[in-house]
Design an enzyme around this catalytic site. Structure first.
Site: not given
Ligand code: MIC
Ligand code: SF4
Length: 640
Positions: A65, A379, A533, A119
């Site tokens: 990430h 998303r 999330s 996650d």
């Protein structure tokens, strides 16, 4: 009664509880995964539990990430994660090795096992026949400490797939079709199990696209059987020994059955700003776009990128469009580099990024002001791209590639016959970027940077409390609304005081200061509060700002668990009372501890009008104790 596949695996891993939908159960966890944005916190919490090593069969720590290193923070976190993994016997997937879900599917997933990941897209591994669930970092830390994972037993929804995908329709359209039918809250409390003759027509990476984006339904998880196609995938990954056949018992009874005829699907697109806002691509034909991003844990497999390369080959990206491609893993990247597909992408003008989450979480490549960005991601919440007023559309890799060439949404029929890409007989396997832990890590020094700050703890729940309603929010508030991500904020994930300054930034920039001034505070939300999330920062940072309770019409699963883990009361409010309450109202609670202890409704007095409001506090015995203790860390410590 004949069991579904999910029930069979859950039964084999059941630690406590009764497998009735809605009842709290505890599952033994075989494997854990963490990623860097949630992983630093998870490992700090794991360290606080005082274990000598992870107790899970396998723990993998990924860095995918926070890979932009615009300052020392992310690099320090990577170094911390690498050292802490070696210290406590976890595998470490280095930055550049790929997105956790893609790499886990390729290299570690095993049919029939349970996987808990910090996650929300951990269910991707359901494409391999695993029960894979997303959770907050603290829950994953507890699983590494050998604790089972507590959840409410989902109802099992059967998705009966018939027919075969045709034309330009792809696996992405299966899940977009489900989102269209069921909405972003349609899967809350449910597990989606795919069955039927259509299953065999889908390869594992296609299945993984579907289970990945089941998260957007709010589902607990999704699962496909482990069949011949699964064996084929594992064999191509040189892991055939991990394969076992796993299917539902004949005549398995589902709580509900949804039917999808794959042959009837056409390419779909989710319009801004929710993944369930689905239309067909032809309905959008002619609309210009500014950016196309291909990648993310949903659609970055080898076959996805081979399809993209075939469409781009010989064309040039439209002058208006910036095309960005990020492979899902180094394996995918290396294979497209060797087979020439990467050259086709580069020749077409694609900007190729390292294998990581990248633009999906706003780590670079923000679109222009008011821009239209078309993404193969999962998303499209407002602001998630890093540009507050950009419009994000979600679609399949094929449609995204065509859009990049055409500069606008187009009818795919104009692109001729569909590309078909077969799974390779063998993938290039090279695990040199995955560092195995030493036999004995006890002497490894854990390296901490100055941005890594201790985790704040909350006091036990007070018996009386008077607080102000700080914000009145609508339905489907996401964790991106509560605790935004992006390249500027993500590096603060290991520093709660600093990251708290960004809570609700997109809704009210001055919120953190006001919350601190008016503490204790209360938040008021609509349906499906906290969707999206697994980031526990969306609970931890508001807790740090003095939020004691969230009153909502309903909660998303992972966020509700995170609120409890950090001692914030999740209270369900009736439609009528939600309508009545306003921002600024002061609420007084008395006898709170006793009411929580006894599982009674919680009564609040609205001080400005003297009305009373009854709130439901549905907590399991264990959750009550956690809330009373002021959060799970206090709770665990009190029992040590
Ligand atoms: C996301 O897709 O929103 C994330 C970033 O992967 C999150 C985890 C996080 O916030 O670190 C998720 O999906 O859980
Ligand atoms: Fe990464 Fe995006 Fe997948 Fe989250 S949804 S894990 S940010 S690629």
């Amino acid at each position: 009664m004949a069991g579904t596949l999910a029930e069979r695996i859950i039964a084999q891993h059941l630690a406590t509880g009764d497998m009735k939908p809605g009842e709290e159960i505890a599952l033994r966890v075989d494997q854990t995964l963490t990623q860097d944005a949630t992983g630093t916190m998870a490992y700090l919490q794991f360290e606080a539990l005082g274990m000598d090593r992870t107790r899970a069969e396998l723990s993998v720590s990924y860095v995918d990430h926070n890979t932009l290193q615009t300052g020392f923070e992310n690099a320090d976190d990577h170094r911390y994660l690498q050292s802490v993994a070696a210290r406590y016997a976890a595998y470490f997937s280095r930055p550049g090795n790929g997105i956790c879900h893609q790499v886990h599917l390729e290299r570690f997933g095993v049919p029939g096992k349970t996987l808990l990941g910090s996650d929300s897209h951990t269910p991707t591994a359901g494409g391999l026949g695993m029960i894979a669930i997303g959770a907050g970092g603290l829950d994953v830390a507890a699983a590494m400490a050998g604790e089972p994972f507590y959840l409410s037993m989902p109802s099992v929804i059967g998705v009966d797939l018939t027919g075969e995908l045709t034309g330009w329709a792809s696996a992405k359209d299966v899940i977009l079709e489900l989102l269209r039918r069921l909405s972003v809250k349609g899967g809350v409390g449910k597990l989606f199990e795919y069955f039927g003759p259509g299953v065999a027509t889908l390869a594992v990476p296609e299945r993984a696209t579907i289970t990945n984006m089941g998260a957007e339904l709010g589902a607990t998880t999704s699962i496909f059987p482990s069949d011949e196609r699964t064996r084929e995938f594992l064999a191509a990954q040189q892991r055939e020994q991990a394969w076992t056949e796993l299917v539902a018992e004949p005549g398995a009874e589902y709580d509900e059955v949804i039917r999808i005829d794959l042959s009837a699907l056409e390419p779909l697109v989710a319009r801004p700003h929710m993944p369930d806002n689905v239309v067909t691509v032809t309905e959008l034909a002619g609309q210009p776009v500014d950016q196309v991003c291909i990648g993310s844990c949903t659609n970055s497999s080898l076959s996805d990128l081979m399809t993209v390369a075939a469409i781009l080959k010989g064309s040039t990206v439209h002058p208006r469009v910036s095309l960005v491609i990020s492979p899902g893993s180094r394996q995918v990247e290396e294979m497209i580099a060797r087979n020439g597909a990467l050259a086709d992408m580069l020749a077409a003008g694609a900007r190729v990024l390292e294998p990581a989450c990248g633009p999906c979480i706003g780590m670079g490549q923000a679109p222009p002001s008011g821009g239209v960005t078309v993404r193969t991601f999962n998303r499209n919440f407002r602001g998630r791209s890093g540009t507050a007023d950009a419009a994000i559309y979600l679609t399949s890799p094929a449609i995204a590639a065509m859009t990049a060439v055409a500069g606008e949404f187009t009818d795919p029929a104009e692109f001729g016959s569909p590309v078909s890409v077969e799974l390779p007989a063998s993938f290039t396997v090279d695990d040199s970027m995955i560092i195995a832990p030493p036999e004995d890590g006890s002497q490894v020094e854990v390296l901490r940077g100055p941005n890594i700050k201790p985790i704040p703890l909350k006091d036990p729940l007070p018996d009386s409390l008077t607080g102000a309603v700080l914000l009145k929010l609508g339905d489907n508030i996401t964790t991106d609304d509560i605790m935004p991500a992006g390249s500027k904020i993500l590096p603060l994930r290991s520093n709660i005081p600093a990251i708290s300054e960004h809570v609700f930034e997109g809704i009210e920039p001055g919120f953190p200061r006001r919350a601190l001034d008016e503490a204790p505070g209360i938040l008021l939300g609509g349906e499906n509060y906290g969707q999206g999330s697994s980031r526990e920062h969306a609970a931890l940072a508001p807790m740090y700002l003095g939020v004691q309770a969230v009153l909502a019409r309903s909660f998303a699963r992972i966020h509700r668990a995170n609120l409890i883990n950090f001692g914030i009361l999740p209270l369900v409010i009736s439609r009528e009372d939600y309508g009545r309450l306003e921002r600024g109202d002061r609420l007084q609670f008395d006898g709170l501890r006793v009411a929580v202890q006894r599982g009674q409704p919680i009564v609040a007095t609205r001080l400005n009008t003297d009305e009373t409001i009854e709130l439901t506090c549905e907590l399991s015995e264990r959750e009550r104790e956690i809330i009373l203790a002021g959060g799970r860390l206090n709770y665990i410590r009190s029992r040590q």
